[in-house]
Design an enzyme around this catalytic site. Structure first.
Site, mmCIF file in Angstrom:
data_model
loop_
_atom_site.group_PDB
_atom_site.id
_atom_site.type_symbol
_atom_site.label_atom_id
_atom_site.label_comp_id
_atom_site.label_asym_id
_atom_site.label_seq_id
_atom_site.Cartn_x
_atom_site.Cartn_y
_atom_site.Cartn_z
ATOM 1 N N ASN A 179 -8.525 -1.263 12.904
ATOM 2 C CA ASN A 179 -9.808 -1.276 12.595
ATOM 3 C C ASN A 179 -9.972 -2.501 11.730
ATOM 4 O O ASN A 179 -11.130 -2.882 11.017
ATOM 5 C CB ASN A 179 -10.327 -0.064 11.903
ATOM 6 C CG ASN A 179 -9.468 0.186 10.407
ATOM 7 O OD1 ASN A 179 -8.602 -0.792 10.207
ATOM 8 N ND2 ASN A 179 -9.732 1.124 9.709
ATOM 9 N N ASP A 209 0.791 -1.205 0.089
ATOM 10 C CA ASP A 209 0.046 0.067 -0.071
ATOM 11 C C ASP A 209 1.068 1.140 0.092
ATOM 12 O O ASP A 209 1.951 1.246 0.329
ATOM 13 C CB ASP A 209 -0.943 -0.249 1.211
ATOM 14 C CG ASP A 209 -0.442 -0.262 2.497
ATOM 15 O OD1 ASP A 209 0.915 -0.165 2.589
ATOM 16 O OD2 ASP A 209 -0.990 -0.670 3.445
ATOM 17 N N GLU A 259 -9.653 -1.040 3.921
ATOM 18 C CA GLU A 259 -10.465 -0.587 5.215
ATOM 19 C C GLU A 259 -11.758 -1.301 5.103
ATOM 20 O O GLU A 259 -12.130 -1.704 4.298
ATOM 21 C CB GLU A 259 -10.778 0.932 4.933
ATOM 22 C CG GLU A 259 -9.451 1.841 4.963
ATOM 23 C CD GLU A 259 -8.846 1.951 6.041
ATOM 24 O OE1 GLU A 259 -8.701 1.030 6.848
ATOM 25 O OE2 GLU A 259 -8.357 3.097 6.412
ATOM 26 N N HIS A 271 -8.249 -3.576 9.307
ATOM 27 C CA HIS A 271 -7.815 -3.413 7.898
ATOM 28 C C HIS A 271 -6.471 -4.436 7.590
ATOM 29 O O HIS A 271 -5.799 -4.834 8.435
ATOM 30 C CB HIS A 271 -7.373 -1.993 7.349
ATOM 31 C CG HIS A 271 -6.217 -1.462 7.972
ATOM 32 N ND1 HIS A 271 -6.191 -0.052 8.346
ATOM 33 C CD2 HIS A 271 -5.093 -1.946 8.391
ATOM 34 C CE1 HIS A 271 -5.086 0.237 8.845
ATOM 35 N NE2 HIS A 271 -4.259 -0.715 8.923
HETATM 36 P P1 PGA Z 1 0.911 -1.912 13.302
HETATM 37 O O1 PGA Z 1 -0.142 -1.871 12.004
HETATM 38 O O2 PGA Z 1 1.587 -2.909 12.844
HETATM 39 O O3 PGA Z 1 1.630 -0.538 13.443
HETATM 40 O O4 PGA Z 1 -0.041 -2.329 14.425
HETATM 41 C C1 PGA Z 1 -0.575 -2.727 11.491
HETATM 42 C C2 PGA Z 1 -1.302 -2.280 10.258
HETATM 43 O O5 PGA Z 1 -2.084 -1.256 10.013
HETATM 44 O O6 PGA Z 1 -1.418 -3.276 9.296
#
Ligand code: PGA
Length: 271
Positions: free
Chosen positions: A143, A74, A150, A145
């Protein structure tokens, strides 16, 4: 509830270091059996330890990623690799250069293209042209994702532009301590794109993710929690977690439903 008909793998480790080592082992094994493997790596805080382990292995000559290809998962729309908030730059400078992935084998998302829809379709074609992803390592967003798929993302979604939720923007802003602006839009590989990978690892550590991990693995699969779609990959999916992230799972409850748990602290366990 985890049902017996879903044959994905869950490996629970004592702490985040052991979980990261297990994820690094999956990468190492993949690269040893397929030196020119096509890989997708997550950004974020979760994979940092795994990347350190891989960098140490590469420095020792235990693994060689010089023939591997990496497809970015992404990136923010309109952001170039020169921008301070570029995920591609973070991945390239902070990770790929250290683990020995060559710059010309990194596929970047076409986030500055004039026609983003056409460019996203070309990115899909590039993945398919190489025979698809051999291994996708993914993190779990607060959340639900994966990549920047999302909530609302379908299981069939492909590489596309997506509007970021306020929660994801605020999470991302934290990575740069609020010092750089986070765009409203990102381009992400789709859930459907990721589901076609030959092997998928979802790496989740820490208690803060416990509830979202439970929803991911035990609630009915739904677009509300895009990571839940990964269960459709069946045995191609391995969920690697530490005990803190697993703490809300029913498998941690000795009186709860039975589900086989593989790996974890070097031994097989079942609950
Ligand atoms: P994080 O993010 O490893 O910083 O918790 C995970 C993500 O959003 O894929």
């Amino acid at each position: 509830m985890v049902t017996g008909s879903e044959n994905w793998n869950l490996a629970i480790f004592r702490d985040s270091h052991a979980a990261s080592e297990a994820a690094a082992d999956v990468v190492s094994t993949a690269i040893q059996s397929t030196p020119d493997a096509a890989l997708a790596f997550p950004t974020g805080s979760t994979p940092l330890r795994m990347f350190d382990i891989l960098a140490a292995r590469a420095a020792r000559g235990d693994i060689d990623l010089s023939s591997a290809t990496v497809f970015c998962l992404d990136e923010y729309v309109g952001v170039t690799v020169e921008d301070p908030n570029s995920l591609t730059r973070w991945l390239k400078e902070g990770v790929l250069d250290r683990i020995g992935v060559k710059s010309d084998r990194l596929h970047t998302l076409p986030v500055t293209a004039e026609d983003l829809v056409a460019a996203a379709a070309e990115y899909e074609s590039a993945i398919a042209a190489g025979g698809g992803l051999d291994l996708a390592i993914l993190g779990l967003g607060p959340n639900g994702h994966i990549g920047y798929n999302e909530p609302g993302s379908s299981a069939e979604s492909r590489t596309r532009v997506i509007a970021l939720t306020p929660e994801s923007r605020s999470q991302a802003s934290g990575y740069w301590e609020g010092a750089v602006p986070i765009p409203d839009l990102a381009m992400t590989m789709g859930v459907g794109t990721l589901l076609e990978a030959k092997q998928i690892v979802l790496l989740v550590v820490g208690e803060a993710k416990a509830n979202m991990l439970r929803r991911t693995l035990e609630d009915p699969m739904s677009a509300e929690v895009p990571a839940s779609w990964l269960r459709r990959a069946g045995s191609r999916l391995t969920v690697i977690v530490d005990e803190a992230a697993a703490s809300s799972l029913s498998v941690m409850d000795p009186d709860g439903p039975q589900h086989p748990v593989t790996g974890g602290d070097g031994r097989d366990r079942s609950f």
